[in-house]
Design a protein around this motif. Structure first.
Motif, PDB file in Angstrom:
ATOM      1  N   LEU A  17      20.200  13.382  26.403  1.00  0.00           N
ATOM      2  CA  LEU A  17      20.460  14.372  25.355  1.00  0.00           C
ATOM      3  C   LEU A  17      21.788  15.093  25.590  1.00  0.00           C
ATOM      4  N   GLY A  18      22.058  15.420  26.856  1.00  0.00           N
ATOM      5  CA  GLY A  18      23.316  16.090  27.171  1.00  0.00           C
ATOM      6  C   GLY A  18      24.530  15.214  26.879  1.00  0.00           C
ATOM      7  N   THR A  19      24.404  13.923  27.210  1.00  0.00           N
ATOM      8  CA  THR A  19      25.505  12.992  26.951  1.00  0.00           C
ATOM      9  C   THR A  19      25.748  12.825  25.471  1.00  0.00           C
ATOM     10  N   ILE A  20      24.676  12.649  24.708  1.00  0.00           N
ATOM     11  CA  ILE A  20      24.799  12.492  23.254  1.00  0.00           C
ATOM     12  C   ILE A  20      25.365  13.762  22.627  1.00  0.00           C
ATOM     13  N   SER A  21      24.897  14.914  23.089  1.00  0.00           N
ATOM     14  CA  SER A  21      25.400  16.189  22.554  1.00  0.00           C
ATOM     15  C   SER A  21      26.892  16.342  22.781  1.00  0.00           C
ATOM     16  N   ASN A  22      27.353  15.924  23.969  1.00  0.00           N
ATOM     17  CA  ASN A  22      28.782  15.991  24.259  1.00  0.00           C
ATOM     18  C   ASN A  22      29.574  15.061  23.344  1.00  0.00           C
ATOM     19  N   ASN A  23      29.032  13.877  23.074  1.00  0.00           N
ATOM     20  CA  ASN A  23      29.697  12.962  22.154  1.00  0.00           C
ATOM     21  C   ASN A  23      29.811  13.560  20.756  1.00  0.00           C
ATOM     22  N   VAL A  24      28.707  14.117  20.268  1.00  0.00           N
ATOM     23  CA  VAL A  24      28.702  14.691  18.923  1.00  0.00           C
ATOM     24  C   VAL A  24      29.650  15.886  18.841  1.00  0.00           C
TER      25      VAL A  24
END
Length: 278
Positions: A17-24
């Motif tokens: 979730l943290g990785t995806i949030s950073n991408n978004v």
């Protein structure tokens, strides 16, 4: 044991979730490269124990790897906005400590001393060319001392009253300046850097990376040849984040988190039932 297995799953889902949030969050960041969380299972057994009777013990984060795929090219029509199509990085140097870093963010501008800077204030590096013909003195080198700061003078040969009229950058990264009397001076070739192992680069923020032992030493060269991508003037490379793909991954990570939380709740219920047996 099931508590700890599910707990590792929660931590893994949280990392995803943290990785995806950073991408978004960086979907509009110029030159940004998205990351993907990679996971591996945890398993252990005694030497004399048959593995057919042993279940796994959870999951762990193996790495969070950046994906150096090509981002969308956006036209800006500003000469010093540069984009790379293909492999390679721009080489920039911080004037305060001389550290060289590498970026795909080609939003360059000129300061009061006519040095070409990126968004962090680092100076764009160039390789030497023949001032009259624009032919590079070397197509590639591993010697960082061959790099110099790009400076665009406002007058011909820094003397006289012949003023600068225009600047151009071709697909090889050759920077040329045209002056009022029609004279063309070639100022240098934008130094492109390539690495044997891009995944070994260390992030520094602001879409900048620095080399490490894992990445190997960079090779500097002229654009549009070999491993060096072509340079496009008047354009910028956008983030390579696909917002639709990230939202789907976000839903999947959320369901994964919920499933592991439910497993902990179920294990707690079973444990309470056993403890309360009279």
């Amino acid at each position: 044991m099931s508590f700890y297995v599910s707990l590792s799953g929660l931590k893994g889902a949280q990392a995803s979730l943290g990785t995806i949030s950073n991408n978004v969050a960086n979907v509009d960041a110029t030159g940004f490269k998205k990351s993907v969380a990679n996971f591996g299972d945890i398993f252990s057994a005694a030497p004399m124990q048959t593995t057919r009777q042993v279940s796994g013990q959870g999951v762990r984060v193996q790495s969070i790897a950046q994906q150096y795929t090509q981002g969308t090219i956006q036209t800006t029509d500003k000469t010093l906005d540069l984009a790379i199509t293909g492999e390679g990085f721009f080489a920039v140097k911080r004037p305060d400590d001389g550290q060289i870093s590498y970026t795909r963010n080609g939003a360059f501008s000129v300061d009061e001393d006519r040095y070409v800077l990126d968004t962090t204030g680092s100076r764009l590096q160039i390789l030497a060319v023949d001032p009259a013909t624009g032919v590079p003195t070397a197509n590639s080198t591993t010697d960082s001392s061959a790099l110099t700061d790009l400076q665009i003078p406002t007058t011909l040969d820094n003397a006289g009253a012949v003023q600068l009229t225009s600047v151009a950058v071709n697909e090889k990264g050759i920077v040329s300046a045209v002056y009022a009397d029609g004279t063309t001076r070639y100022l240098g070739a934008v130094a492109m850097a390539s690495f044997n192992a891009q995944d070994g680069l260390r992030q520094r923020g602001d879409a900048h990376w620095v080399s490490t032992v894992a990445s190997g030493d960079p090779t500097f060269g002229v654009g549009n040849q070999g491993l060096f991508g072509a340079v496009r003037s008047g354009a910028l490379e956008r983030s390579n984040v696909d917002i639709t793909e990230e939202l789907v991954s976000l839903i999947s990570a959320q369901r994964n988190f919920q499933a592991n939380a439910k497993a902990i709740e179920t294990a707690n219920t079973l444990t309470s039932t056993i403890v309360n047996i009279r």
